[in-house]
Design a protein around this motif. Sequence first.
Motif, PDB file in Angstrom:
ATOM      1  N   SER A  92       0.826  -1.209   0.000  1.00 27.64           N
ATOM      2  CA  SER A  92       0.000   0.000   0.000  1.00 27.64           C
ATOM      3  C   SER A  92       0.861   1.260   0.000  1.00 27.64           C
ATOM      4  CB  SER A  92      -0.927  -0.008   1.213  1.00 27.64           C
ATOM      5  OG  SER A  92      -1.772  -1.137   1.174  1.00 27.64           O
ATOM      6  N   VAL A  93       1.865   1.262   0.859  1.00 31.10           N
ATOM      7  CA  VAL A  93       2.728   2.444   0.903  1.00 31.10           C
ATOM      8  C   VAL A  93       3.456   2.608  -0.421  1.00 31.10           C
ATOM      9  CG1 VAL A  93       4.734   3.457   2.007  1.00 31.10           C
ATOM     10  CG2 VAL A  93       2.983   2.352   3.393  1.00 31.10           C
ATOM     11  N   ALA A  94       3.898   1.497  -1.008  1.00 27.85           N
ATOM     12  CA  ALA A  94       4.597   1.592  -2.285  1.00 27.85           C
ATOM     13  C   ALA A  94       3.681   2.165  -3.360  1.00 27.85           C
ATOM     14  CB  ALA A  94       5.117   0.207  -2.700  1.00 27.85           C
ATOM     15  N   ILE A  95       2.452   1.716  -3.383  1.00 27.68           N
ATOM     16  CA  ILE A  95       1.508   2.225  -4.387  1.00 27.68           C
ATOM     17  C   ILE A  95       1.237   3.704  -4.143  1.00 27.68           C
ATOM     18  CG2 ILE A  95      -0.906   2.099  -5.101  1.00 27.68           C
ATOM     19  CD1 ILE A  95      -0.699  -0.940  -4.731  1.00 27.68           C
ATOM     20  N   PHE A  96       1.094   4.056  -2.877  1.00 29.35           N
ATOM     21  CA  PHE A  96       0.876   5.477  -2.564  1.00 29.35           C
ATOM     22  C   PHE A  96       2.027   6.314  -3.105  1.00 29.35           C
ATOM     23  CE2 PHE A  96       2.028   8.852   0.498  1.00 29.35           C
ATOM     24  CZ  PHE A  96       0.982   9.709   0.260  1.00 29.35           C
ATOM     25  N   ILE A  97       3.234   5.914  -2.788  1.00 27.47           N
ATOM     26  CA  ILE A  97       4.384   6.714  -3.211  1.00 27.47           C
ATOM     27  C   ILE A  97       4.494   6.741  -4.728  1.00 27.47           C
ATOM     28  CG2 ILE A  97       6.896   6.757  -3.206  1.00 27.47           C
ATOM     29  CD1 ILE A  97       6.892   6.177  -0.326  1.00 27.47           C
ATOM     30  N   SER A  98       4.198   5.630  -5.349  1.00 31.81           N
ATOM     31  CA  SER A  98       4.245   5.607  -6.809  1.00 31.81           C
ATOM     32  C   SER A  98       3.247   6.602  -7.404  1.00 31.81           C
ATOM     33  CB  SER A  98       3.949   4.189  -7.304  1.00 31.81           C
ATOM     34  OG  SER A  98       3.319   4.219  -8.556  1.00 31.81           O
ATOM     35  N   HIS A  99       2.068   6.671  -6.837  1.00 34.55           N
ATOM     36  CA  HIS A  99       1.076   7.611  -7.348  1.00 34.55           C
ATOM     37  C   HIS A  99       1.471   9.043  -7.062  1.00 34.55           C
ATOM     38  CE1 HIS A  99      -2.599   5.350  -8.769  1.00 34.55           C
ATOM     39  NE2 HIS A  99      -1.756   4.399  -8.480  1.00 34.55           N
ATOM     40  N   VAL A 100       2.092   9.261  -5.935  1.00 35.09           N
ATOM     41  CA  VAL A 100       2.554  10.616  -5.644  1.00 35.09           C
ATOM     42  C   VAL A 100       3.601  11.030  -6.673  1.00 35.09           C
ATOM     43  CG1 VAL A 100       3.781  12.054  -3.993  1.00 35.09           C
ATOM     44  CG2 VAL A 100       2.032  10.474  -3.193  1.00 35.09           C
ATOM     45  N   GLN A 101       4.486  10.124  -7.003  1.00 32.87           N
ATOM     46  CA  GLN A 101       5.501  10.427  -8.006  1.00 32.87           C
ATOM     47  C   GLN A 101       4.851  10.741  -9.348  1.00 32.87           C
ATOM     48  OE1 GLN A 101       8.396  10.887  -6.501  1.00 32.87           O
ATOM     49  NE2 GLN A 101       9.596   9.072  -7.064  1.00 32.87           N
ATOM     50  N   GLN A 102       3.809   9.981  -9.644  1.00 33.46           N
ATOM     51  CA  GLN A 102       3.179  10.086 -10.947  1.00 33.46           C
ATOM     52  C   GLN A 102       2.327  11.351 -11.069  1.00 33.46           C
ATOM     53  OE1 GLN A 102       1.619   6.237 -11.708  1.00 33.46           O
ATOM     54  NE2 GLN A 102       0.772   6.775 -13.717  1.00 33.46           N
ATOM     55  N   ASN A 103       1.715  11.741  -9.981  1.00 30.73           N
ATOM     56  CA  ASN A 103       0.844  12.927  -9.978  1.00 30.73           C
ATOM     57  C   ASN A 103       1.327  13.917  -8.938  1.00 30.73           C
ATOM     58  OD1 ASN A 103      -0.784  11.861 -11.937  1.00 30.73           O
ATOM     59  ND2 ASN A 103      -2.276  11.027 -10.497  1.00 30.73           N
ATOM     60  N   ARG A 104       2.584  14.239  -9.029  1.00 36.27           N
ATOM     61  CA  ARG A 104       3.207  15.039  -7.998  1.00 36.27           C
ATOM     62  C   ARG A 104       2.442  16.334  -7.709  1.00 36.27           C
ATOM     63  NH1 ARG A 104       8.235  17.262  -5.902  1.00 36.27           N
ATOM     64  NH2 ARG A 104       8.932  15.505  -4.652  1.00 36.27           N
ATOM     65  N   SER A 105       2.139  17.070  -8.753  1.00 34.62           N
ATOM     66  CA  SER A 105       1.503  18.371  -8.543  1.00 34.62           C
ATOM     67  C   SER A 105       0.187  18.236  -7.790  1.00 34.62           C
ATOM     68  CB  SER A 105       1.261  19.037  -9.890  1.00 34.62           C
ATOM     69  OG  SER A 105       2.455  19.136 -10.619  1.00 34.62           O
ATOM     70  N   PHE A 106      -0.569  17.214  -8.102  1.00 35.13           N
ATOM     71  CA  PHE A 106      -1.835  17.023  -7.414  1.00 35.13           C
ATOM     72  C   PHE A 106      -1.635  16.857  -5.923  1.00 35.13           C
ATOM     73  CE2 PHE A 106      -4.727  16.081 -11.038  1.00 35.13           C
ATOM     74  CZ  PHE A 106      -5.797  16.792 -10.566  1.00 35.13           C
ATOM     75  N   PHE A 107      -0.655  16.069  -5.569  1.00 35.97           N
ATOM     76  CA  PHE A 107      -0.455  15.819  -4.144  1.00 35.97           C
ATOM     77  C   PHE A 107       0.188  17.003  -3.446  1.00 35.97           C
ATOM     78  CE2 PHE A 107      -1.191  11.565  -5.723  1.00 35.97           C
ATOM     79  CZ  PHE A 107      -1.941  10.991  -4.711  1.00 35.97           C
ATOM     80  N   VAL A 108       1.006  17.731  -4.167  1.00 39.61           N
ATOM     81  CA  VAL A 108       1.524  18.962  -3.572  1.00 39.61           C
ATOM     82  C   VAL A 108       0.363  19.912  -3.300  1.00 39.61           C
ATOM     83  CG1 VAL A 108       2.981  20.965  -3.943  1.00 39.61           C
ATOM     84  CG2 VAL A 108       3.769  18.715  -4.674  1.00 39.61           C
ATOM     85  N   PHE A 109      -0.518  20.010  -4.262  1.00 36.04           N
ATOM     86  CA  PHE A 109      -1.710  20.843  -4.056  1.00 36.04           C
ATOM     87  C   PHE A 109      -2.501  20.379  -2.840  1.00 36.04           C
ATOM     88  CE2 PHE A 109      -6.315  21.145  -4.784  1.00 36.04           C
ATOM     89  CZ  PHE A 109      -6.469  22.515  -4.730  1.00 36.04           C
ATOM     90  N   MET A 110      -2.604  19.085  -2.689  1.00 41.65           N
ATOM     91  CA  MET A 110      -3.337  18.547  -1.540  1.00 41.65           C
ATOM     92  C   MET A 110      -2.640  18.922  -0.237  1.00 41.65           C
ATOM     93  SD  MET A 110      -4.297  14.580  -0.764  1.00 41.65           S
ATOM     94  CE  MET A 110      -4.364  13.960   0.919  1.00 41.65           C
ATOM     95  N   ALA A 111      -1.337  18.755  -0.197  1.00 45.56           N
ATOM     96  CA  ALA A 111      -0.609  19.100   1.024  1.00 45.56           C
ATOM     97  C   ALA A 111      -0.767  20.583   1.340  1.00 45.56           C
ATOM     98  CB  ALA A 111       0.864  18.742   0.861  1.00 45.56           C
ATOM     99  N   GLN A 112      -0.715  21.410   0.313  1.00 43.43           N
ATOM    100  CA  GLN A 112      -0.883  22.846   0.537  1.00 43.43           C
ATOM    101  C   GLN A 112      -2.290  23.164   1.023  1.00 43.43           C
ATOM    102  OE1 GLN A 112       0.046  24.864  -3.092  1.00 43.43           O
ATOM    103  NE2 GLN A 112       2.253  24.554  -2.913  1.00 43.43           N
ATOM    104  N   GLY A 113      -3.269  22.509   0.412  1.00 40.17           N
ATOM    105  CA  GLY A 113      -4.655  22.849   0.697  1.00 40.17           C
ATOM    106  C   GLY A 113      -5.100  22.509   2.097  1.00 40.17           C
ATOM    107  N   MET A 114      -4.424  21.560   2.740  1.00 39.32           N
ATOM    108  CA  MET A 114      -4.838  21.153   4.076  1.00 39.32           C
ATOM    109  C   MET A 114      -4.796  22.317   5.053  1.00 39.32           C
ATOM    110  SD  MET A 114      -4.163  17.369   4.767  1.00 39.32           S
ATOM    111  CE  MET A 114      -5.198  17.981   6.066  1.00 39.32           C
ATOM    112  N   ALA A 115      -3.840  23.205   4.881  1.00 40.55           N
ATOM    113  CA  ALA A 115      -3.774  24.411   5.716  1.00 40.55           C
ATOM    114  C   ALA A 115      -3.896  25.644   4.829  1.00 40.55           C
ATOM    115  CB  ALA A 115      -2.473  24.443   6.510  1.00 40.55           C
TER     116      ALA A 115
END
Lengths: 214, 214
Positions: A92-115
């Motif tokens: 699960s963690v590997a898949i998560f990290i793989s998706h983060v790598q693949q859609n980096r901007s989306f997850f950065v946006f998510m991290a930013q949006g939390m606060a």
Amino acid sequence: MTERKRRKPGETRDKLMNAALELVGKGRHFASLGIREVTRQAGVVPTSFYRHFRNMDDLGLQLVDELGLVLRRMMREARANVLQADRLMDESVAIFISHVQQNRSFFVFMAQGMAGESRAVQEGIRSELRFFASELGNDLRRLRLVDHLNDGDLELTCDLVVRTVAFSLTDLIGVSPEDDYQIEQIRKRTTRFLQLIFVGAAHWRTGEQAPLSS
Amino acid sequence: MTERKRRKPGETRDKLMNAALELVGKGRHFASLGIREVTRQAGVVPTSFYRHFRNMDDLGLQLVDELGLVLRRMMREARANVLQADRLMDESVAIFISHVQQNRSFFVFMAQGMAGESRAVQEGIRSELRFFASELGNDLRRLRLVDHLNDGDLELTCDLVVRTVAFSLTDLIGVSPEDDYQIEQIRKRTTRFLQLIFVGAAHWRTGEQAPLSS
DNA sequence: GCCACTTGTGTACATTCGTTCACATAACGT
DNA sequence: ACGTTATGTGAACGAATGTACACAAGTGGC
């Protein structure tokens, strides 16, 4: 209009949302983006922005919706690949990290949006996380891995798992996407976090815990 | 110059930093603040800004330094008040939440900065968290509460604890500071998170964990 | 074929921004 | 007491911003 009406394959609306994501991926913070800046990045005249969004907060909200799709895709892949339970966390963690790598901007946006600045975006992301934790709980129940936990304690555990993984986002976005060594370190560490949590869940008994007594 | 040289009790430098914090506390995101905006809030002419900071990132860095002081004050109070070990987590979380209430803007800034625009601010905050986790490890060692954990596993546990508490920041800043009921819910939930983690730590054995086997 | 409507463009304007420069004033070292 | 330095002020600039309006072009339904 009946259904799909996209007149061109490259819709301006998508161009604008992608432009915002590109800027976020380049290190900018979403809250600091301006309408003109986004339209410039999208190669569109500033006025076009208002054809699709009322303001930047509106664009952010629609990005959250797309983020939901990304997360659901990831969840589907995780469910498909986690066959045997003994590799559950690793996979699960590997898949998560793989998706983060693949859609980096989306997850950065998510991290930013939390606060972030927009309360609505904040709530949208938190809602996605809640949904994710809820689905995780269902899966664990279905796999019969948490029979000794009641619903409340299961929900607690899944929430903590999701939070821990989400927090590792801030680690991931802090290292270069090509720094495989660092990423591997984060992956291993996150996995160990989850193991620690599940050891706790395995020995958890509802009611008062004798704190710190081994 | 020897030591103190503050010509006025209300230094402009402090006025600017407080102004930025006030704006952050009012819901704005630090990355979206402008120099003029901050100076306006501080009741100072825009030019004065450059007397103390090179740009907004610089101001952010100096805010991180002050944040370090706030965190150290909190740590000191926690150490002074946590006398008996059996109330350790309850007391610590309560003190944390009390300090967040007391210095709301600072902690909102911290939550924002974790995924912020300035890499330097990000690293500064992460460094503070590392320090916090390290001190927590020392305290637990001193209280002889984790004798069965080696240094690596203790560090892992403390890191997870700090992350969990830090993540609850995003919960806290999402509710009104006067909403005592919601805050109490967050406090209880965070405490249970920590209990879950420590139950895991209590049963943790170095080396491979048999995952999910109770 | 025509009409209503959605989408994209160009121009325009008042505001705001970051930054510079020249100048005042208070504090400190000596 | 004097000169140096740190600190605050005011006016000014060019550039960028958000937003409005009028117009062109393509689309769908009838």
